[in-house]
Write a protein that holds these residues in place. Structure first.
Motif, short mmCIF file in Angstrom:
data_model
loop_
_atom_site.label_atom_id
_atom_site.label_comp_id
_atom_site.label_asym_id
_atom_site.label_seq_id
_atom_site.Cartn_x
_atom_site.Cartn_y
_atom_site.Cartn_z
N ILE A 115 -0.33 24.62 38.46
CA ILE A 115 -1.00 23.73 39.16
C ILE A 115 -2.29 24.11 39.96
CG2 ILE A 115 -0.91 21.99 41.27
CD1 ILE A 115 1.46 21.41 39.81
N ASP A 116 -3.76 23.20 39.05
CA ASP A 116 -5.08 24.06 38.70
C ASP A 116 -6.04 23.16 39.60
OD1 ASP A 116 -6.86 26.25 38.55
OD2 ASP A 116 -7.24 25.67 36.10
N ASP A 117 -5.66 23.09 40.55
CA ASP A 117 -6.79 22.01 41.20
C ASP A 117 -7.91 22.89 41.15
OD1 ASP A 117 -5.32 23.92 43.15
OD2 ASP A 117 -6.61 22.93 44.45
N ALA A 118 -8.22 23.57 41.70
CA ALA A 118 -9.72 24.79 40.84
C ALA A 118 -10.17 25.05 40.49
CB ALA A 118 -9.88 25.70 42.22
N LYS A 119 -9.05 24.45 39.05
CA LYS A 119 -9.22 24.37 37.13
C LYS A 119 -10.17 25.84 37.45
CE LYS A 119 -10.64 19.93 36.68
NZ LYS A 119 -10.38 19.30 38.28
N THR A 120 -9.45 26.94 37.36
CA THR A 120 -9.69 28.49 37.36
C THR A 120 -8.89 29.36 36.97
OG1 THR A 120 -8.84 29.65 39.78
CG2 THR A 120 -11.31 28.23 39.86
N PHE A 121 -7.52 28.46 36.03
CA PHE A 121 -6.93 30.18 35.66
C PHE A 121 -6.69 29.92 34.62
CE2 PHE A 121 -2.51 29.20 33.61
CZ PHE A 121 -1.72 30.22 34.48
N SER A 122 -6.73 31.08 34.34
CA SER A 122 -7.08 31.75 33.02
C SER A 122 -5.12 31.79 32.10
CB SER A 122 -7.50 32.88 32.99
OG SER A 122 -7.74 33.04 32.01
N PRO A 123 -5.23 31.22 30.92
CA PRO A 123 -4.04 31.02 30.15
C PRO A 123 -4.00 33.13 29.55
CG PRO A 123 -4.53 28.95 30.06
CD PRO A 123 -5.78 29.12 30.85
N VAL A 124 -4.90 33.46 28.95
CA VAL A 124 -5.36 34.04 28.62
C VAL A 124 -4.67 36.05 29.53
CG1 VAL A 124 -6.66 36.08 27.81
CG2 VAL A 124 -7.35 33.59 26.96
N ARG A 176 -4.25 20.60 35.61
CA ARG A 176 -4.98 20.52 36.46
C ARG A 176 -5.63 18.77 37.26
NH1 ARG A 176 -8.40 23.19 31.94
NH2 ARG A 176 -8.35 24.79 32.13
N SER A 177 -5.13 18.98 38.79
CA SER A 177 -4.78 18.32 39.73
C SER A 177 -6.54 17.70 40.40
CB SER A 177 -4.44 17.93 40.50
OG SER A 177 -4.58 19.59 41.75
N LYS A 178 -7.33 16.37 40.78
CA LYS A 178 -8.15 16.43 41.19
C LYS A 178 -8.16 16.87 42.27
CE LYS A 178 -8.54 11.91 38.67
NZ LYS A 178 -8.70 10.46 38.93
N SER A 179 -7.23 16.81 43.30
CA SER A 179 -7.91 17.22 45.03
C SER A 179 -6.46 17.72 45.31
CB SER A 179 -8.13 15.93 45.59
OG SER A 179 -6.26 14.90 45.55
N ALA A 180 -6.96 18.83 45.57
CA ALA A 180 -5.60 19.22 47.04
C ALA A 180 -4.77 18.86 47.43
CB ALA A 180 -6.31 20.26 48.06
N ASN A 181 -5.13 17.34 47.76
CA ASN A 181 -3.75 16.99 48.73
C ASN A 181 -2.97 16.06 47.34
OD1 ASN A 181 -4.57 16.91 51.00
ND2 ASN A 181 -6.06 14.92 51.00
N GLN A 182 -3.33 15.44 45.76
CA GLN A 182 -2.41 15.36 44.46
C GLN A 182 -1.31 16.77 44.07
OE1 GLN A 182 -4.55 14.81 40.79
NE2 GLN A 182 -3.87 12.53 41.50
N ALA A 183 -3.08 17.47 44.57
CA ALA A 183 -1.49 19.22 44.09
C ALA A 183 -0.80 19.34 44.61
CB ALA A 183 -3.11 20.24 44.15
N VAL A 184 -0.67 18.84 45.87
CA VAL A 184 0.24 19.01 46.75
C VAL A 184 1.36 18.42 46.24
CG1 VAL A 184 1.85 19.07 48.75
CG2 VAL A 184 -0.90 20.43 48.62
N VAL A 203 12.55 22.69 35.39
CA VAL A 203 11.40 23.63 35.82
C VAL A 203 11.81 24.55 36.87
CG1 VAL A 203 9.57 23.61 37.66
CG2 VAL A 203 9.98 21.55 35.94
N VAL A 204 11.68 25.80 36.36
CA VAL A 204 12.18 26.91 36.87
C VAL A 204 11.18 27.98 38.15
CG1 VAL A 204 13.52 27.85 35.03
CG2 VAL A 204 11.03 28.34 34.69
N ALA A 205 9.85 27.36 37.55
CA ALA A 205 9.12 27.52 39.17
C ALA A 205 7.80 26.92 39.23
CB ALA A 205 8.92 29.67 38.56
N VAL A 206 7.03 26.97 40.40
CA VAL A 206 5.81 25.74 40.77
C VAL A 206 5.43 26.99 41.14
CG1 VAL A 206 4.82 23.87 41.52
CG2 VAL A 206 7.14 23.35 40.33
N CYS A 207 3.87 27.25 40.83
CA CYS A 207 2.63 28.22 40.77
C CYS A 207 1.62 27.14 41.24
CB CYS A 207 3.15 28.94 40.31
SG CYS A 207 1.90 30.33 39.88
N GLY A 208 0.78 27.99 41.83
CA GLY A 208 -0.45 27.18 42.79
C GLY A 208 -0.99 27.47 44.02
N ARG A 209 -2.12 27.31 44.16
CA ARG A 209 -3.13 27.91 44.94
C ARG A 209 -3.04 26.08 46.24
NH1 ARG A 209 -7.72 30.78 45.45
NH2 ARG A 209 -7.71 29.75 43.62
N LEU A 210 -2.31 26.62 47.34
CA LEU A 210 -2.30 25.54 48.54
C LEU A 210 -3.27 26.12 50.29
CD1 LEU A 210 1.43 25.61 49.59
CD2 LEU A 210 0.20 24.45 48.85
#
Length: 268
Positions: A92-101, A117-125, A137-144
């Motif tokens: 979940i990349d709400d900050a749009k900073t995740f680099s696949p490379v 890529r969610s619009k907000s932190a609330n939507q990300a949760v 889904v075996v894993a969910v990763c994101g910023r909280l």
């Protein structure tokens, strides 16, 4: 290649699209392994945990103020994908900073990765909860950031239901609000300056040292701290030496991959 879901359409359309993409991976909840420990991806951190790893359906949180948590989260994500041969991972990349490379260079399998890529932190949760409930889904990763107790409980229940793991990192320098300990496992990560008279790294840019503390875990065995060295050129990790090398000891040149292999343990 990693799949990318944006929030340009409505939330309902986004969730429906993700469900279709994940349907091929779904399996009955009864078949989800509940007791097999999954490595953190770093042997010295496995040794700190009571079960030598994390369990299916658990929430792991990495906290930091000065960096390093994202890297360890990615190494943990790689370990989960290695341990679970079937299923997808969601970032979940709400900050749009995740680099696949960058994730690929650390060994994360992009063919099994969905980026939302969610619009907000609330939507990300909200998206985290929906993805954790999916047995495909075996894993969910994101910023909280700071979340309510209700949202935290919903995330834990979703992880238990789907059988995947939640891997969340929190940048405390951006959010000073005190949060309760609701994760199954909580780590704190701090970068450590390496003295120039230590012979661990000849090139400070190519390597880093991190101090990792087990703040809390489900069994209450916490408080232990370890220091690890990470070679950014190879993605290899070792426990940091406890004392400075003796005079005349052979140095550790990062350009020599054979010597790196002897000095470091692979994280996978």
């Amino acid at each position: 290649m990693a799949m990318l879901a944006t929030s340009s359409a409505s939330s309902k359309d986004t969730v429906e699209r993700l469900r279709k993409e994940l349907r091929q991976w779904e399996r009955p909840t009864s078949e989800v392994p509940q007791h097999d420990a999954i490595s953190t991806g770093i042997a010295v951190l496995d040794d700190v945990l009571p079960d030598s790893g994390i369990g299916a359906g658990e929430i792991v949180e990495w906290q930091t103020e000065r960096g390093g948590a994202w890297l360890l989260t990615m190494l943990q994500l790689r370990a989960v994908l290695t341990a679970r041969s079937a299923g997808m991972a969601v970032v979940i990349d709400d900050a749009k900073t995740f680099s696949p490379v960058a994730a690929m260079l650390l060994g994360v399998d992009l063919d099994r990765l969905i980026i939302v890529r969610s619009k907000s932190a609330n939507q990300a949760v909200w998206v985290m909860e929906q993805c954790l409930r999916c047995s495909g889904v075996v894993a969910v990763c994101g910023r909280l950031g700071a979340i309510s107790e209700t949202s935290a409980r919903r995330l834990k229940l979703a992880a238990r239901t789907g059988g995947g793991v939640g891997l969340f990192f929190r940048d405390e320098s951006r959010n000073r609000q005190r949060t309760g300990s609701w994760s199954d496992i909580r780590w704190r990560v701090e970068p450590v300056a390496v003295s120039s008279n230590l012979n661990d790294f000849q090139n400070a840019v190519a390597g880093r040292r991190l101090r990792v503390e087990l703040v809390s875990c489900r069994t209450g065995r916490a408080g232990k701290t370890v220091e690890i060295d990470i070679c950014d050129e190879t993605g290899l990790v070792r426990e940091a030496p406890r004392v400075a090398p003796a005079t005349g000891q052979e140095s550790f040149p990062l350009s020599n991959r054979r010597r790196q292999t002897r000095s470091f343990q692979r994280t996978g």
